[in-house]
Design a protein around this motif. Structure first.
Motif, PDB file in Angstrom:
ATOM      1  N   SER A 161       8.271  66.546  26.496  1.00  0.00           N
ATOM      2  CA  SER A 161       7.459  66.849  25.259  1.00  0.00           C
ATOM      3  C   SER A 161       5.727  66.637  25.473  1.00  0.00           C
ATOM      4  O   SER A 161       5.200  67.294  24.746  1.00  0.00           O
ATOM      5  CB  SER A 161       7.910  65.690  24.331  1.00  0.00           C
ATOM      6  OG  SER A 161       7.680  64.567  24.757  1.00  0.00           O
ATOM      7  N   THR A 216      13.845  72.012  21.066  1.00  0.00           N
ATOM      8  CA  THR A 216      14.736  71.177  20.238  1.00  0.00           C
ATOM      9  C   THR A 216      15.686  71.770  19.624  1.00  0.00           C
ATOM     10  O   THR A 216      17.152  71.562  19.893  1.00  0.00           O
ATOM     11  CB  THR A 216      14.167  69.891  19.147  1.00  0.00           C
ATOM     12  OG1 THR A 216      13.112  69.128  19.950  1.00  0.00           O
ATOM     13  CG2 THR A 216      15.315  69.215  18.315  1.00  0.00           C
ATOM     14  N   THR A 260      13.415  63.473  25.926  1.00  0.00           N
ATOM     15  CA  THR A 260      11.712  63.838  25.804  1.00  0.00           C
ATOM     16  C   THR A 260      10.887  63.940  27.164  1.00  0.00           C
ATOM     17  O   THR A 260      10.097  64.965  26.948  1.00  0.00           O
ATOM     18  CB  THR A 260      11.064  62.649  24.908  1.00  0.00           C
ATOM     19  OG1 THR A 260      11.142  61.518  25.585  1.00  0.00           O
ATOM     20  CG2 THR A 260      11.660  62.448  23.678  1.00  0.00           C
ATOM     21  N   SER A 261      11.354  63.113  27.985  1.00  0.00           N
ATOM     22  CA  SER A 261      10.376  63.284  29.221  1.00  0.00           C
ATOM     23  C   SER A 261      10.953  62.718  30.295  1.00  0.00           C
ATOM     24  O   SER A 261      11.902  61.901  30.385  1.00  0.00           O
ATOM     25  CB  SER A 261       8.943  62.489  28.937  1.00  0.00           C
ATOM     26  OG  SER A 261       9.446  61.316  28.841  1.00  0.00           O
ATOM     27  N   VAL A 294       6.870  59.988  25.961  1.00  0.00           N
ATOM     28  CA  VAL A 294       7.101  60.062  24.598  1.00  0.00           C
ATOM     29  C   VAL A 294       5.724  59.457  23.744  1.00  0.00           C
ATOM     30  O   VAL A 294       5.487  58.479  24.336  1.00  0.00           O
ATOM     31  CB  VAL A 294       8.476  59.934  24.058  1.00  0.00           C
ATOM     32  CG1 VAL A 294       8.703  58.123  23.829  1.00  0.00           C
ATOM     33  CG2 VAL A 294       8.553  60.314  22.735  1.00  0.00           C
TER      34      VAL A 294
END
Length: 166
Positions: free
Chosen positions: A128, A140, A153-154, A162
């Motif tokens: 992200s 998403t 997210t990461s 995030v």
């Protein structure tokens, strides 16, 4: 118990056999959901976690996501054969940012196709920190529509993890 919902992770390049032993022992002691490790450490961790209830997770295309799809599929197959029960796939962020959305979706589909042969959970990491708000919405939606089990997210290896701010 909270630990049953958490993964214990060591993806450091210098992670040693001793580090994996420690990670697995802690995961068993606290009843963690899974350990997430680099693919080369799967056989060792598989043996250490046998009959413990702690799942074995590894990363595919980590940390950049820039591998070819065929490379990711082969790596995933090898990981599953080594006992992985969960795969954390790093999306090809460069291609996604080039708006090659069909390619990005096809890559996820190629890994999901392995579910015809193996039982596993597929998590897609979108990194992200490298996406604009609009790209994050698109990523998403793409992951949600793909049939992947989770979105993450990461990797923890980018410019930041995030954040509430984009």
């Amino acid at each position: 118990m909270l630990p049953a919902y958490l993964d214990s992770t060591n993806l450091q390049a210098a992670c040693s056999q001793k580090d994996i032993e420690h990670l697995c022992e802690e995961a068993k002691k606290y009843g963690m959901a899974a350990v997430c490790i680099n693919p080369c450490r799967l056989p060792q961790a598989r043996d250490l976690l046998a009959n413990s209830g702690v799942k074995l997770c590894t990363v595919i295309g980590f940390p950049l996501g820039a591998d070819r799809t065929e490379t990711k599929v082969n790596a995933a197959r090898m990981a599953l054969e080594d006992g992985a029960q969960e795969l954390d796939l790093v999306m090809n962020i460069g291609r996604f940012k080039d708006r090659e959305y069909i390619n990005a979706a096809q890559e996820i589909a190629a890994l999901l196709h392995l579910k015809n042969e193996y039982r596993f959970i597929l998590k897609v990491i979108v990194e992200s920190a490298l996406l604009s708000p609009q790209e994050l919405v698109r990523a998403t939606q793409m992951v949600g529509d793909s049939g992947a089990d989770f979105i993450k997210t990461s990797t923890g290896f980018s410019t930041r993890g995030v954040s509430w701010r984009i």
